[in-house]
Design a protein around this motif. Sequence first.
Motif, short mmCIF file in Angstrom:
data_model
loop_
_atom_site.label_atom_id
_atom_site.label_comp_id
_atom_site.label_asym_id
_atom_site.label_seq_id
_atom_site.Cartn_x
_atom_site.Cartn_y
_atom_site.Cartn_z
N MET A 28 0.86 -1.20 0.00
CA MET A 28 0.00 0.00 0.00
C MET A 28 0.89 1.24 0.00
SD MET A 28 -2.92 1.10 2.78
CE MET A 28 -3.89 -0.36 2.43
N ARG A 29 0.58 2.18 -0.90
CA ARG A 29 1.42 3.37 -0.97
C ARG A 29 1.26 4.20 0.30
NH1 ARG A 29 -1.43 8.02 -4.80
NH2 ARG A 29 -3.28 8.31 -3.49
N ARG A 30 2.31 4.97 0.62
CA ARG A 30 2.27 5.85 1.78
C ARG A 30 2.02 7.28 1.31
NH1 ARG A 30 4.31 3.85 6.50
NH2 ARG A 30 3.28 5.72 7.32
N SER A 31 1.41 8.04 2.17
CA SER A 31 1.15 9.45 1.89
C SER A 31 1.55 10.26 3.11
CB SER A 31 -0.33 9.68 1.58
OG SER A 31 -0.66 11.06 1.67
N PRO A 32 2.55 11.15 2.99
CA PRO A 32 2.89 12.02 4.11
C PRO A 32 1.70 12.84 4.59
CG PRO A 32 4.60 12.12 2.43
CD PRO A 32 3.46 11.34 1.83
N ALA A 33 0.80 13.19 3.66
CA ALA A 33 -0.40 13.95 4.04
C ALA A 33 -1.26 13.15 5.01
CB ALA A 33 -1.20 14.32 2.78
N THR A 34 -1.44 11.86 4.71
CA THR A 34 -2.25 11.01 5.59
C THR A 34 -1.56 10.79 6.93
OG1 THR A 34 -3.44 9.89 3.81
CG2 THR A 34 -3.17 8.68 5.87
N ASP A 35 -0.26 10.53 6.91
CA ASP A 35 0.46 10.32 8.17
C ASP A 35 0.33 11.54 9.07
OD1 ASP A 35 1.22 7.87 7.18
OD2 ASP A 35 3.23 8.53 6.59
N PHE A 36 0.49 12.71 8.48
CA PHE A 36 0.40 13.95 9.26
C PHE A 36 -1.02 14.15 9.77
CE2 PHE A 36 -0.34 18.47 9.82
CZ PHE A 36 0.77 18.87 10.54
N ALA A 37 -2.02 13.92 8.91
CA ALA A 37 -3.42 14.13 9.31
C ALA A 37 -3.80 13.22 10.48
CB ALA A 37 -4.34 13.88 8.11
N VAL A 38 -3.40 11.97 10.40
CA VAL A 38 -3.71 11.04 11.49
C VAL A 38 -3.07 11.50 12.79
CG1 VAL A 38 -3.31 8.70 12.37
CG2 VAL A 38 -4.08 9.04 10.01
N ALA A 39 -1.80 11.85 12.72
CA ALA A 39 -1.09 12.28 13.93
C ALA A 39 -1.70 13.56 14.51
CB ALA A 39 0.39 12.50 13.62
N GLU A 61 0.58 16.06 -3.09
CA GLU A 61 0.16 14.75 -3.59
C GLU A 61 1.26 13.73 -3.30
OE1 GLU A 61 -0.78 15.30 -7.68
OE2 GLU A 61 -2.60 16.45 -7.25
N PRO A 62 0.92 12.48 -3.04
CA PRO A 62 -0.44 11.93 -3.01
C PRO A 62 -1.21 12.46 -1.79
CG PRO A 62 1.12 10.27 -2.27
CD PRO A 62 1.93 11.43 -2.77
N LEU A 63 -2.43 12.94 -2.04
CA LEU A 63 -3.20 13.63 -1.02
C LEU A 63 -3.76 12.70 0.04
CD1 LEU A 63 -5.03 16.26 -3.25
CD2 LEU A 63 -3.11 16.63 -1.69
N SER A 64 -3.76 11.41 -0.20
CA SER A 64 -4.18 10.47 0.85
C SER A 64 -3.71 9.08 0.49
CB SER A 64 -5.70 10.48 1.04
OG SER A 64 -6.35 9.94 -0.09
N ALA A 65 -3.73 8.23 1.49
CA ALA A 65 -3.45 6.82 1.31
C ALA A 65 -4.52 6.03 2.03
CB ALA A 65 -2.07 6.47 1.86
N GLY A 66 -4.74 4.82 1.61
CA GLY A 66 -5.77 4.01 2.24
C GLY A 66 -5.47 3.75 3.71
N LEU A 67 -6.54 3.74 4.51
CA LEU A 67 -6.41 3.45 5.93
C LEU A 67 -7.29 2.25 6.25
CD1 LEU A 67 -6.55 7.07 7.39
CD2 LEU A 67 -4.59 5.52 7.48
N ALA A 68 -6.66 1.12 6.46
CA ALA A 68 -7.42 -0.09 6.77
C ALA A 68 -7.99 -0.01 8.17
CB ALA A 68 -6.52 -1.31 6.64
#
Length: 576
Positions: free
Chosen positions: A1-12, A183-190
């Motif tokens: 699954m690709r990673r997205s710094p945007a998603t990592d930051f948003a979650v944190a 971008e990538p603006l998001s990555a999947g979150l299982a």
Amino acid sequence: MRRSPATDFAVALLQELARAGVTDVVVSPGSRSQALALAAVALERAGGATVHVRLDERTAGFFALGLAVETGRPAAVVTTSGTAVANLHPAVLEAHHSGVPMIVLSADRPDELRGIGSNQTTVQPGIFGPAVSFVRDVQAPVADTPADELHRTTRELARQAVAAASGHEGQPGPVQLNVALREPLSAGLADGAVAAVPDDEVDTAYAARRQHTGLPVAELTPDEEPATVVIAGHDAGEDAERIAWELGAPLIAEVSSGAHFGRHLVVAYRQLLQDPAFGGAVRRAVVLGHPTLSREVPTLLQRADVETIVVRAPGADVYDPARASRPDAATTVVSGVHVTGRTTPAHRAWVGRWVVASRALLGEGDAAPDLDAKRSPDRAERNRFLRDEVALRRRPVDRAMLAEAVWGVTWPHDRLVLGASQLIRVADGRVPGKKLRVHANRGLAGIDGTVSTALGIAAALERSSASIGTTRVLVGDLTFLHDLGAFVTGTAERTHRVQVVVGNDGGGAIFRGLEVAATTPEADMTRMMSTPQHVDVERVVTGLGWEYRRAATWGDLEQVLTDPTERLVVEVPLAD
């Protein structure tokens, strides 16, 4: 699954906001903000937040305002870039002027895409000007940021934002975190990829609204010759009633003050403040909250012979109308009031005069059916009672009847929200004392966003202590029309126990009481100020999925206000 710094930051970031006590996230859909939106819903699935999706940003902002009004803690509002952010401005201004905490999470383009004509890109940091006390333009996160650095950065950012919004220093109000995302603006979150913050780490006390003014507490004693009144404006709180009791002073408490109750309450204060025997005898006024519903109160406080003590209220400005006419006015501004000393029979007489006179003024008008006649052995008397009762039930509804009816069916476990129309002023001058939670957007007293605010209040109310209360909203027709977007809710969203009561007089009745009405040709007054409308309310609300009732008479109104239907709009054609 690709990673997205945007998603990592948003979650944190959202986890750290939750840890700092922010557990409500209001989201409007958008592309640039997708990482924040998807992180929010993943956190909700884990049990760490409650997410509310609103279809447009204007209603989202006021919904977040309502959540904060009820919980006392800021909600986060997630928006995409461009005009989406600007659509939050009305709610941000109201929050600023009323001291309601709010956290704007605006998604933005990174530095390399700014200033080159990129789509949906404008200057977002500081877009709200002085209405926000804290702004951070957060640089776009990059790949391979160490986890400890990411958590340290987002923790510091979250706690700074919550502290500023909640009033740890200065006034509580809205703040902005403008988050640039690449971008990538998001990555999947299982499922299970995002963990909730443990309950014992969620610091709701940190996010609770407070006020550190640095001002002294006033030490007051009952005056030797009674001449004090206590004035409670919007959001004054229950303390105003205590102070009035301890000072032996009449209580002038606006209907949304939180102090519209108690034995010292003077409802017909407008008339009495104009009377030289009452208002003319006042020599000291203690003011709490933000008075906005009369001209008589600021007129009193502008008098040179009235000593004014103002308890600093949350919000942008200190309430001090005396400075408008007397720039050198010596208003005393304090953080609270401590009363020492005891009242005397003279104080009780002073209060009694006001209360008795107020009740006499309110007692004027048509009498209710005579209940003694109902029980009379005389058939003619009983028939007279029945005729009077039938006549009352068939009476058209005027503003006073509507305000009193809505007030009468509302109880402490309910919430009442009043729109900025003529109706709130009528309620303020008519309804008896009752200890209710009443809200109105009086920071700027705008008519937009009232229903959205009420929906936010309802959402928070229903989540607390399994409350069975109903949130009622009393608005005029123009206030109703200004917030039609509030009635549009996504099919995946929770519904709330909200009853919207629309007093419909086909336009802006409030303008008829202004000076302009006496100097303007009737045709111009109607077109340019009253703005008459003939919207079919039933078709509008049923088309948006709400239930509709019409109450043209007192009997209809009495019945429909107890209707338990959720998402109900009650239209009341108003008699002049």
